[in-house]
Design a protein around this motif. Sequence first.
Motif, PDB file in Angstrom:
ATOM      1  N   ASP A  11       0.874  -1.162   0.000  1.00 42.73           N
ATOM      2  CA  ASP A  11       0.000   0.000   0.000  1.00 42.73           C
ATOM      3  C   ASP A  11       0.914   1.216   0.000  1.00 42.73           C
ATOM      4  O   ASP A  11       1.548   1.539   1.000  1.00 42.73           O
ATOM      5  CB  ASP A  11      -0.873  -0.030   1.251  1.00 42.73           C
ATOM      6  N   GLY A  12       0.979   1.901  -1.135  1.00 43.85           N
ATOM      7  CA  GLY A  12       1.935   2.991  -1.277  1.00 43.85           C
ATOM      8  C   GLY A  12       1.551   4.279  -0.580  1.00 43.85           C
ATOM      9  O   GLY A  12       2.373   5.198  -0.496  1.00 43.85           O
ATOM     10  N   SER A  13       0.334   4.360  -0.047  1.00 38.31           N
ATOM     11  CA  SER A  13      -0.113   5.619   0.551  1.00 38.31           C
ATOM     12  C   SER A  13       0.679   5.972   1.801  1.00 38.31           C
ATOM     13  O   SER A  13       0.709   7.136   2.205  1.00 38.31           O
ATOM     14  CB  SER A  13      -1.605   5.548   0.886  1.00 38.31           C
ATOM     15  N   ALA A  14       1.332   5.001   2.409  1.00 35.53           N
ATOM     16  CA  ALA A  14       2.090   5.264   3.632  1.00 35.53           C
ATOM     17  C   ALA A  14       3.552   5.604   3.369  1.00 35.53           C
ATOM     18  O   ALA A  14       4.305   5.873   4.313  1.00 35.53           O
ATOM     19  CB  ALA A  14       2.014   4.045   4.549  1.00 35.53           C
ATOM     20  N   PHE A  15       3.956   5.603   2.103  1.00 35.28           N
ATOM     21  CA  PHE A  15       5.374   5.738   1.781  1.00 35.28           C
ATOM     22  C   PHE A  15       5.637   6.875   0.791  1.00 35.28           C
ATOM     23  O   PHE A  15       4.762   7.267   0.031  1.00 35.28           O
ATOM     24  CB  PHE A  15       5.902   4.427   1.190  1.00 35.28           C
ATOM     25  N   TYR A  16       6.896   7.327   0.802  1.00 35.80           N
ATOM     26  CA  TYR A  16       7.356   8.324  -0.161  1.00 35.80           C
ATOM     27  C   TYR A  16       7.964   7.618  -1.371  1.00 35.80           C
ATOM     28  O   TYR A  16       9.110   7.843  -1.736  1.00 35.80           O
ATOM     29  CB  TYR A  16       8.374   9.255   0.490  1.00 35.80           C
ATOM     30  N   GLY A  17       7.195   6.720  -1.962  1.00 37.39           N
ATOM     31  CA  GLY A  17       7.654   6.004  -3.140  1.00 37.39           C
ATOM     32  C   GLY A  17       8.472   4.776  -2.796  1.00 37.39           C
ATOM     33  O   GLY A  17       8.589   4.364  -1.640  1.00 37.39           O
ATOM     34  N   ASP A  52       6.134   5.951  -7.476  1.00 42.08           N
ATOM     35  CA  ASP A  52       6.150   7.258  -6.832  1.00 42.08           C
ATOM     36  C   ASP A  52       5.423   7.232  -5.492  1.00 42.08           C
ATOM     37  O   ASP A  52       4.761   6.251  -5.139  1.00 42.08           O
ATOM     38  CB  ASP A  52       5.459   8.292  -7.728  1.00 42.08           C
ATOM     39  N   THR A  53       5.495   8.352  -4.808  1.00 40.18           N
ATOM     40  CA  THR A  53       4.759   8.546  -3.565  1.00 40.18           C
ATOM     41  C   THR A  53       3.271   8.277  -3.785  1.00 40.18           C
ATOM     42  O   THR A  53       2.667   8.802  -4.717  1.00 40.18           O
ATOM     43  CB  THR A  53       4.935   9.990  -3.056  1.00 40.18           C
ATOM     44  N   GLY A  54       2.697   7.435  -2.936  1.00 40.23           N
ATOM     45  CA  GLY A  54       1.271   7.157  -3.006  1.00 40.23           C
ATOM     46  C   GLY A  54       0.853   6.100  -4.001  1.00 40.23           C
ATOM     47  O   GLY A  54      -0.315   5.711  -4.041  1.00 40.23           O
ATOM     48  N   VAL A  55       1.784   5.585  -4.822  1.00 40.57           N
ATOM     49  CA  VAL A  55       1.463   4.567  -5.819  1.00 40.57           C
ATOM     50  C   VAL A  55       1.614   3.183  -5.197  1.00 40.57           C
ATOM     51  O   VAL A  55       2.572   2.920  -4.458  1.00 40.57           O
ATOM     52  CB  VAL A  55       2.369   4.706  -7.060  1.00 40.57           C
ATOM     53  N   HIS A  56       0.676   2.292  -5.513  1.00 41.57           N
ATOM     54  CA  HIS A  56       0.647   0.965  -4.908  1.00 41.57           C
ATOM     55  C   HIS A  56       1.336  -0.081  -5.788  1.00 41.57           C
ATOM     56  O   HIS A  56       1.485   0.114  -6.994  1.00 41.57           O
ATOM     57  CB  HIS A  56      -0.806   0.543  -4.665  1.00 41.57           C
ATOM     58  N   GLY A  57       1.715  -1.185  -5.178  1.00 36.29           N
ATOM     59  CA  GLY A  57       2.339  -2.285  -5.906  1.00 36.29           C
ATOM     60  C   GLY A  57       1.552  -3.566  -5.731  1.00 36.29           C
ATOM     61  O   GLY A  57       1.341  -4.026  -4.605  1.00 36.29           O
ATOM     62  N   LEU A  58       1.091  -4.148  -6.826  1.00 38.18           N
ATOM     63  CA  LEU A  58       0.435  -5.455  -6.805  1.00 38.18           C
ATOM     64  C   LEU A  58       1.384  -6.551  -7.263  1.00 38.18           C
ATOM     65  O   LEU A  58       1.371  -7.656  -6.726  1.00 38.18           O
ATOM     66  CB  LEU A  58      -0.796  -5.458  -7.716  1.00 38.18           C
ATOM     67  N   GLY A  59       2.199  -6.222  -8.262  1.00 37.79           N
ATOM     68  CA  GLY A  59       3.086  -7.228  -8.838  1.00 37.79           C
ATOM     69  C   GLY A  59       4.513  -6.739  -8.956  1.00 37.79           C
ATOM     70  O   GLY A  59       5.182  -7.018  -9.950  1.00 37.79           O
ATOM     71  N   GLN A  60       4.983  -6.015  -7.943  1.00 37.63           N
ATOM     72  CA  GLN A  60       6.369  -5.541  -7.963  1.00 37.63           C
ATOM     73  C   GLN A  60       7.326  -6.731  -7.854  1.00 37.63           C
ATOM     74  O   GLN A  60       7.041  -7.711  -7.155  1.00 37.63           O
ATOM     75  CB  GLN A  60       6.605  -4.572  -6.804  1.00 37.63           C
TER      76      GLN A  60
END
Length: 270
Positions: A11-17, A52-60
Amino acid sequence: MKRIALGVQYDGSAFYGWQSQPHGKTVQDELERALREFAQTPVQTVVAGRTDTGVHGLGQVIHFDTELDRAESSWVRGTNAFLPKTVAVQWAKPMPDEFHARFSAFERTYYYVLYVNPVRSPMLAARAGWVHRRLDIDAMRAGVACLIGEHDFSAFRSSQCQAKTPIKHLYGIDLRQQGDFIHFRFRANAFLHHMVRNLMGCLVDIGSGRRPVDWMAEVLASGSRDRASPTFMPDGLYLAQVGYPEHFGVPAPQTGSVPWNTVWTEQPSI
């Protein structure tokens, strides 16, 4: 020395990318900290695509080299034990030395989930983008036609982009409406910094009638970031999948926990 690949969701909302920063509030910082705790030795990771900041990862997808001999399930469970609830390793797999999370990839797929409703929903905060006015999905579909293929995407490139070239091959942009949601799928060999969010800004302007359909081609041809729309919000953007040659056997993303995972059930072909 062994090369290990991991599939990671977050969940990218907690991170600065993704990319490590001095303040340590990035996905890479959290993952490498967890790997260090589990392996009891520093671990440096290489990623398929920096989000980027706020972007999520499903298949990183990431890889790292280690001298440790651990079972695949141990890498998953052991690393997850030290990760926050917003990040989780989904799978681990030993790889040959020629595998590279970034350079072996031939395709990246991003999803954007857009909520279209006069009133915002707090249940979708940081999970979906939002516009309050109705959008013309047919106009948006017509607007993306000029983007397919190999082009100079400078007009959709952030000024902070570090890519060596603005020329990318965009394989497809698909749009599907489902109730109050419009789902976008972007597939390319690679993306520039903010490229999908800048494209989204232009698509929303076309869909709302603020810009005509043929304006997208003018923006693309101009090569000027100033001609395009402002960068759209990151909330609904997901790195969905990274494509690799079949012989590496990279597992498909585990998206069963995503409510809209049935929207894109078929696998696209280039």
